[in-house]
Write a protein that holds these residues in place. Sequence first.
Motif, PDB file in Angstrom:
ATOM      1  N   LEU A  28      -3.086  13.101   4.083  1.00 12.47           N
ATOM      2  CA  LEU A  28      -3.370  11.851   5.315  1.00 12.47           C
ATOM      3  C   LEU A  28      -3.068  10.963   4.204  1.00 12.47           C
ATOM      4  O   LEU A  28      -3.538  10.615   2.337  1.00 12.47           O
ATOM      5  N   PRO A  29      -2.984   9.426   4.397  1.00  6.34           N
ATOM      6  CA  PRO A  29      -3.098   8.457   3.027  1.00  6.34           C
ATOM      7  C   PRO A  29      -4.417   8.821   2.504  1.00  6.34           C
ATOM      8  O   PRO A  29      -4.517   7.664   1.443  1.00  6.34           O
ATOM      9  N   SER A  30      -5.377   8.876   3.161  1.00  6.41           N
ATOM     10  CA  SER A  30      -7.144   8.388   2.658  1.00  6.41           C
ATOM     11  C   SER A  30      -7.202   9.822   2.030  1.00  6.41           C
ATOM     12  O   SER A  30      -8.067   9.347   1.513  1.00  6.41           O
ATOM     13  N   GLN A 152      -6.843   4.427  10.649  1.00  7.45           N
ATOM     14  CA  GLN A 152      -5.588   4.430   9.939  1.00  7.45           C
ATOM     15  C   GLN A 152      -4.956   5.410   9.711  1.00  7.45           C
ATOM     16  O   GLN A 152      -4.192   6.044  10.291  1.00  7.45           O
ATOM     17  N   ASP A 153      -5.817   6.343   9.761  1.00  7.58           N
ATOM     18  CA  ASP A 153      -5.079   7.919   9.589  1.00  7.58           C
ATOM     19  C   ASP A 153      -4.509   8.369  10.329  1.00  7.58           C
ATOM     20  O   ASP A 153      -3.499   8.764  10.526  1.00  7.58           O
ATOM     21  N   TRP A 156      -1.193   7.093  11.253  1.00  4.14           N
ATOM     22  CA  TRP A 156       0.266   7.122   9.934  1.00  4.14           C
ATOM     23  C   TRP A 156       0.321   8.335  11.370  1.00  4.14           C
ATOM     24  O   TRP A 156       1.437   8.736  10.736  1.00  4.14           O
ATOM     25  N   LEU A 157      -0.383   9.372  11.779  1.00  5.80           N
ATOM     26  CA  LEU A 157      -0.267  11.129  12.041  1.00  5.80           C
ATOM     27  C   LEU A 157       1.025  10.551  13.160  1.00  5.80           C
ATOM     28  O   LEU A 157       1.936  10.627  13.443  1.00  5.80           O
ATOM     29  N   CYS A 158       0.658   9.173  14.040  1.00  5.28           N
ATOM     30  CA  CYS A 158       1.564   9.101  14.752  1.00  5.28           C
ATOM     31  C   CYS A 158       2.577   8.477  15.137  1.00  5.28           C
ATOM     32  O   CYS A 158       3.886   9.080  15.041  1.00  5.28           O
ATOM     33  N   GLU A 159       2.823   7.954  14.217  1.00  9.06           N
ATOM     34  CA  GLU A 159       3.850   6.782  12.874  1.00  9.06           C
ATOM     35  C   GLU A 159       5.035   8.068  11.967  1.00  9.06           C
ATOM     36  O   GLU A 159       6.331   7.886  12.283  1.00  9.06           O
ATOM     37  N   ASN A 160       3.914   8.668  11.675  1.00 11.87           N
ATOM     38  CA  ASN A 160       5.337   9.572  10.804  1.00 11.87           C
ATOM     39  C   ASN A 160       5.439  10.659  10.812  1.00 11.87           C
ATOM     40  O   ASN A 160       6.204  11.757  10.047  1.00 11.87           O
ATOM     41  N   TRP A 161       3.914  11.204  11.442  1.00  6.77           N
ATOM     42  CA  TRP A 161       4.660  12.966  12.269  1.00  6.77           C
ATOM     43  C   TRP A 161       4.722  13.244  13.645  1.00  6.77           C
ATOM     44  O   TRP A 161       6.068  13.847  14.345  1.00  6.77           O
TER      45      TRP A 161
END
Length: 215
Positions: A28-30, A152-153, A156-161
Amino acid sequence: MAQGALLVLMAPAAGASDEKPNGVKITLPSGAEVFWQETLHDTAGGQGLTSRFRFVMPDLAQRVPSTSGPASDFAEEEERGPIDIDTESGEVAGEETGGETGAATEYADTAQPDAEAGEMAEDGTEQAADTLIEAPALPAAPDVLAQDPVHQDVVWLCENWALPRIASPAPRPAQIVISLADKAIPFAAYDPDVVQLFEAFRLPPDRDACEWEPW
């Protein structure tokens, strides 16, 4: 799809609690790592078709605040003696315990004579106060207060996975739920030793976007 039907797409079973989970690893980004556990599709939540993406985050417990003990835990109050308030003079008599006397004094000091109340109405301050009551001031972004530390992670999972894996032209879900747990457990199972976190996103019918639903 039948009401309440459940379709499961599952990754290989996770390993023991002292081993790294099996399955697809995602960084993840973090910098945190999660492992995809499974994807479920159902209509059981009353929100239409829902796609649930379940992940294991082994260090989730270290990333979110925890609480312990029942919510009703508090220090027992000491017995209080009687408190007398003279409404004419504002004087308070009685034992001083835990700030109660101060609260009563403040109440007495803020009482306004009728004449002063009349002046308040004439100069418009009372009307201004009524306006504030009707439209109370709110924080600039109150939803931020409901965000968890790994929000935020999760976005990110929703948008990118999740979004790239929404089947098309199959039935489009109305909601996406991202769930994290520090150990792999069966769907809807409760384990007091497992930390679980859920966030829901609305999927608009006309575009691919994760619209967070904080409540």
